[in-house]
Design a protein around this motif. Structure first.
Motif, PDB file in Angstrom:
ATOM      1  N   ARG A  61      83.933  28.436  19.612  1.00  0.00           N
ATOM      2  CA  ARG A  61      82.608  29.062  19.707  1.00  0.00           C
ATOM      3  C   ARG A  61      81.528  28.235  19.011  1.00  0.00           C
ATOM      4  O   ARG A  61      80.356  28.543  19.076  1.00  0.00           O
ATOM      5  CB  ARG A  61      82.649  30.473  19.105  1.00  0.00           C
ATOM      6  N   PHE A  62      81.962  27.181  18.317  1.00  0.00           N
ATOM      7  CA  PHE A  62      81.004  26.345  17.597  1.00  0.00           C
ATOM      8  C   PHE A  62      80.081  25.636  18.582  1.00  0.00           C
ATOM      9  O   PHE A  62      80.527  25.024  19.552  1.00  0.00           O
ATOM     10  CB  PHE A  62      81.752  25.312  16.753  1.00  0.00           C
ATOM     11  N   SER A  63      78.793  25.726  18.378  1.00  0.00           N
ATOM     12  CA  SER A  63      77.832  25.090  19.269  1.00  0.00           C
ATOM     13  C   SER A  63      76.823  24.293  18.448  1.00  0.00           C
ATOM     14  O   SER A  63      76.345  24.766  17.415  1.00  0.00           O
ATOM     15  CB  SER A  63      77.094  26.139  20.107  1.00  0.00           C
ATOM     16  N   THR A  64      76.524  23.084  18.919  1.00  0.00           N
ATOM     17  CA  THR A  64      75.563  22.247  18.210  1.00  0.00           C
ATOM     18  C   THR A  64      74.153  22.402  18.762  1.00  0.00           C
ATOM     19  O   THR A  64      73.206  21.855  18.205  1.00  0.00           O
ATOM     20  CB  THR A  64      75.964  20.765  18.311  1.00  0.00           C
ATOM     21  N   LEU A  89      69.277  16.025  14.924  1.00  0.00           N
ATOM     22  CA  LEU A  89      69.781  16.150  13.556  1.00  0.00           C
ATOM     23  C   LEU A  89      70.934  17.163  13.512  1.00  0.00           C
ATOM     24  O   LEU A  89      71.253  17.704  12.451  1.00  0.00           O
ATOM     25  CB  LEU A  89      68.656  16.593  12.610  1.00  0.00           C
ATOM     26  N   ASN A  90      71.529  17.388  14.687  1.00  0.00           N
ATOM     27  CA  ASN A  90      72.550  18.434  14.771  1.00  0.00           C
ATOM     28  C   ASN A  90      73.982  17.880  14.875  1.00  0.00           C
ATOM     29  O   ASN A  90      74.884  18.318  14.175  1.00  0.00           O
ATOM     30  CB  ASN A  90      72.275  19.354  15.962  1.00  0.00           C
ATOM     31  N   TYR A  91      74.200  16.897  15.749  1.00  0.00           N
ATOM     32  CA  TYR A  91      75.562  16.418  16.000  1.00  0.00           C
ATOM     33  C   TYR A  91      76.170  15.748  14.774  1.00  0.00           C
ATOM     34  O   TYR A  91      75.481  15.092  13.991  1.00  0.00           O
ATOM     35  CB  TYR A  91      75.582  15.398  17.142  1.00  0.00           C
ATOM     36  N   GLY A  92      77.493  15.851  14.662  1.00  0.00           N
ATOM     37  CA  GLY A  92      78.226  15.109  13.636  1.00  0.00           C
ATOM     38  C   GLY A  92      78.783  13.820  14.195  1.00  0.00           C
ATOM     39  O   GLY A  92      79.859  13.367  13.802  1.00  0.00           O
ATOM     40  N   CYS A  93      78.062  13.206  15.132  1.00  0.00           N
ATOM     41  CA  CYS A  93      78.517  11.987  15.796  1.00  0.00           C
ATOM     42  C   CYS A  93      77.856  10.773  15.126  1.00  0.00           C
ATOM     43  O   CYS A  93      76.626  10.669  15.120  1.00  0.00           O
ATOM     44  CB  CYS A  93      78.123  12.004  17.273  1.00  0.00           C
ATOM     45  N   PRO A  94      78.659   9.843  14.604  1.00  0.00           N
ATOM     46  CA  PRO A  94      78.060   8.644  14.022  1.00  0.00           C
ATOM     47  C   PRO A  94      77.249   7.867  15.061  1.00  0.00           C
ATOM     48  O   PRO A  94      77.691   7.706  16.205  1.00  0.00           O
ATOM     49  CB  PRO A  94      79.265   7.827  13.552  1.00  0.00           C
ATOM     50  N   ASN A  95      76.098   7.395  14.687  1.00  0.00           N
ATOM     51  CA  ASN A  95      75.324   6.516  15.561  1.00  0.00           C
ATOM     52  C   ASN A  95      76.167   5.287  15.876  1.00  0.00           C
ATOM     53  O   ASN A  95      76.936   4.815  15.034  1.00  0.00           O
ATOM     54  CB  ASN A  95      74.031   6.093  14.854  1.00  0.00           C
ATOM     55  N   SER A 122      79.193   2.250  23.014  1.00  0.00           N
ATOM     56  CA  SER A 122      78.367   3.306  22.406  1.00  0.00           C
ATOM     57  C   SER A 122      78.754   4.689  22.911  1.00  0.00           C
ATOM     58  O   SER A 122      78.633   5.691  22.190  1.00  0.00           O
ATOM     59  CB  SER A 122      76.891   3.055  22.706  1.00  0.00           C
ATOM     60  N   ASP A 123      79.251   4.745  24.141  1.00  0.00           N
ATOM     61  CA  ASP A 123      79.608   6.009  24.780  1.00  0.00           C
ATOM     62  C   ASP A 123      81.113   6.278  24.668  1.00  0.00           C
ATOM     63  O   ASP A 123      81.549   7.355  24.261  1.00  0.00           O
ATOM     64  CB  ASP A 123      79.184   5.958  26.251  1.00  0.00           C
ATOM     65  N   GLY A 124      81.903   5.262  25.012  1.00  0.00           N
ATOM     66  CA  GLY A 124      83.349   5.435  25.071  1.00  0.00           C
ATOM     67  C   GLY A 124      84.013   5.598  23.718  1.00  0.00           C
ATOM     68  O   GLY A 124      85.091   6.193  23.616  1.00  0.00           O
ATOM     69  N   PHE A 125      83.392   5.055  22.655  1.00  0.00           N
ATOM     70  CA  PHE A 125      83.976   5.173  21.323  1.00  0.00           C
ATOM     71  C   PHE A 125      83.479   6.418  20.587  1.00  0.00           C
ATOM     72  O   PHE A 125      83.801   6.625  19.427  1.00  0.00           O
ATOM     73  CB  PHE A 125      83.643   3.929  20.489  1.00  0.00           C
ATOM     74  N   GLN A 126      82.696   7.235  21.285  1.00  0.00           N
ATOM     75  CA  GLN A 126      82.094   8.424  20.689  1.00  0.00           C
ATOM     76  C   GLN A 126      82.967   9.646  21.009  1.00  0.00           C
ATOM     77  O   GLN A 126      83.891   9.580  21.828  1.00  0.00           O
ATOM     78  CB  GLN A 126      80.686   8.605  21.262  1.00  0.00           C
ATOM     79  N   TYR A 127      82.699  10.776  20.360  1.00  0.00           N
ATOM     80  CA  TYR A 127      83.317  12.035  20.751  1.00  0.00           C
ATOM     81  C   TYR A 127      82.965  12.320  22.213  1.00  0.00           C
ATOM     82  O   TYR A 127      81.885  11.954  22.699  1.00  0.00           O
ATOM     83  CB  TYR A 127      82.813  13.185  19.883  1.00  0.00           C
ATOM     84  N   MET A 128      83.877  12.999  22.905  1.00  0.00           N
ATOM     85  CA  MET A 128      83.580  13.344  24.298  1.00  0.00           C
ATOM     86  C   MET A 128      84.267  14.648  24.662  1.00  0.00           C
ATOM     87  O   MET A 128      85.007  15.238  23.855  1.00  0.00           O
ATOM     88  CB  MET A 128      83.983  12.216  25.240  1.00  0.00           C
TER      89      MET A 128
END
Length: 484
Positions: free
Chosen positions: A21-24, A41-47, A98-104
């Motif tokens: 149920r967690f939503s960013t 300023l919401n995601y926990g995704c590293p730049n 930048s995309d493939g190494f990120q959360y998905m």
């Protein structure tokens, strides 16, 4: 959760499962204005600036073993297709670092998801519209999630009496019970004995009065592990009809189907159209009209086991449940693996090039199978009927039955003793094999497990493979000469 006709097969715990149920992102309410260019300023995704890799360069091969015996200088002089994966560009057809190494998403990267969909549509399109797929961490992960989605403690699943037993161990962790189905084990075999399967289900309450009616059949119909058999489409239609009559699902495990073992791949150039329409065995999906087939595929056998990538195809109702299980457990498969796999396929030419690679793999395995099979068929141990060789049509394995009863001493032993003696001889002569009892389900199957599974895949080259076959033949000769 959407109710679909076969939803009653889902395990009880899944029926109330929901994704996290967690939503960013929380949408504006009461018609509130939204800035066109918000700063996140919401995601926990590293730049991606925090990623320590700027570019990946991959040198790819046109065929298996292309560089195996070459020196570094010779390899450097080859005109190998080079794949470059950069950090960021504006080409949506590729997956960038930048995309493939990120959360998905738990279903995997959209580009690889679409490629898998195009692959299934071309080769094994389900015979209904409401189907989908989810990317997994290989076939084992896919099967694990299928079992988790379906199995309540005490549920029964039919399995071939000789099978890849780790899958039955996987089933048992959810309280599932594997019930063996007889298979035909001879050179003309297509695997499951259809009449015995029908008799088993028609008379289930009399044969297994203390067990629930089966929820599913787990089967490896193409290049069956360990036997190596492949079921014809006609046989699959008969099995499907029986299972549909008894409302039994089909869990189709197909890691080996793209590896075709046929001399045509050695003697001439097989075209893509021939590969698809003449040589590939059709999945149960293609005859599935009620959405009861769940098919697990993998990239382990055609790309690399360490990629840990595969996918499950089936009715959207089942796939939604499996995707939810992923979101609450493993989440998305490795983005690094997806990035490398997809870019290699896409930059080498896409689907056509991927089919060409599968044809080359089939050629390489066909050469190995021919060496293996021809040597054993011409051997003294075959002439003396000490063995029976099952010629595979697909996959990586060849099974050899051992006729222990032809030796006076051996016929007095039980199967455990004879297989142990055989294993000792193999170790003495320097060859390691898989004993049949390791791949048998149930006591009756173990008593009939007078065979070994031999692999075509691990040897460095044909010379090493041939030496391994010779050592195996010497082991059999030694066993039958002395009987101990």
């Amino acid at each position: 959760m959407t109710i679909f006709p076969l939803a009653h097969h889902l395990a009880e715990f899944t029926k109330n499962k929901v994704s996290s149920r967690f939503s960013t992102e929380i949408p504006a309410t009461d018609g509130g204005e939204v800035h066109p260019n918000p700063i996140y300023l919401n995601y926990g995704c590293p730049n991606d600036g925090f990623f320590p890799i700027e570019k990946i360069t991959v040198h790819t091969l046109d065929k298996p073993f292309q560089t195996k015996k070459l020196s570094k200088a010779e390899i450097d002089n080859l005109d190998l297709k080079t794949i470059e994966i950069v950090k960021k560009e504006l080409n949506e057809d590729l997956i960038y670092i930048s995309d493939g190494f990120q959360y998905m998403a738990p279903s995997g990267h959209d580009n690889l998801y679409k490629f898998n969909k195009s692959l299934v549509t071309l080769l094994n399109k389900p015979n209904y519209d409401d189907w989908d797929l989810v990317i997994t961490l290989g076939a084992a992960d896919g099967l694990n999630k299928i079992f988790k989605a379906l199995i309540n403690p005490g549920d029964t699943v039919l399995v071939e009496e000789f099978t890849f037993t780790p899958s039955t161990f996987n089933l048992s962790q959810f309280g599932g019970i594997a019930v063996p189905v007889p298979v035909d084990f001879n050179e003309k075999s297509e695997g499951i004995n259809v009449s015995k399967l029908e008799n088993l289900l028609d008379n289930w309450s009399a044969i297994h009065p203390d067990l629930r009616k089966p929820k599913a059949l787990y089967t490896i119909p193409t290049g069956q592990n360990p036997i190596g058999t492949t079921s014809s489409l006609e046989t699959r239609k008969k099995i499907y009809k029986i299972l549909e009559k008894h409302d039994v699902l089909i869990i189709e495990d197909d890691p080996y189907g793209y590896i075709v073992l046929n001399d045509d791949f050695i003697n001439r150039n097989v075209t893509r159209d021939e590969y698809i329409n003449k040589y590939l065995s059709k999945s149960y999906l293609t005859i599935d009209t009620s959405g009861r087939v769940l098919r697990a595929e993998t990239y382990s056998k055609t790309f690399a086991p360490g990629s840990r990538l595969g996918f499950v195809v089936g009715h959207k109702g089942f796939i939604d449940t499996i995707t939810t299980i992923s979101s609450l457990s493993t989440r998305s498969p490795s983005g690094i693996s997806q990035t490398i796999l997809y870019n290699v396929i896409k930059q080498r030419g896409g689907l056509d090039s991927w089919l060409d690679w599968k044809i080359e793999i089939s050629k390489a395995y066909s050469i190995r199978k021919k060496i293996f099979y021809d040597y054993l068929k011409a051997s003294k141990i075959n002439e003396k009927h000490f063995i029976e060789v099952i010629e595979p049509k697909n996959g990586m394995f060849l099974s050899v039955k051992i006729n222990f009863e032809l030796n006076e001493k051996l016929r007095k032993n039980d199967i455990f003793r004879n297989l142990a003696l055989l294993n000792n001889k193999c170790l003495k002569h320097g060859v390691i094999v898989i004993l049949g009892r390791v791949l048998a389900v149930g006591e009756e199957a173990i008593r009939k497990s007078n065979f070994v599974r031999l692999t075509l895949t691990m040897a460095d080259d044909e010379d090493e493979l041939l030496e391994g076959i010779k050592r195996f033949a010497s082991s059999i000769e030694d066993l039958f000469e002395y009987g101990n």
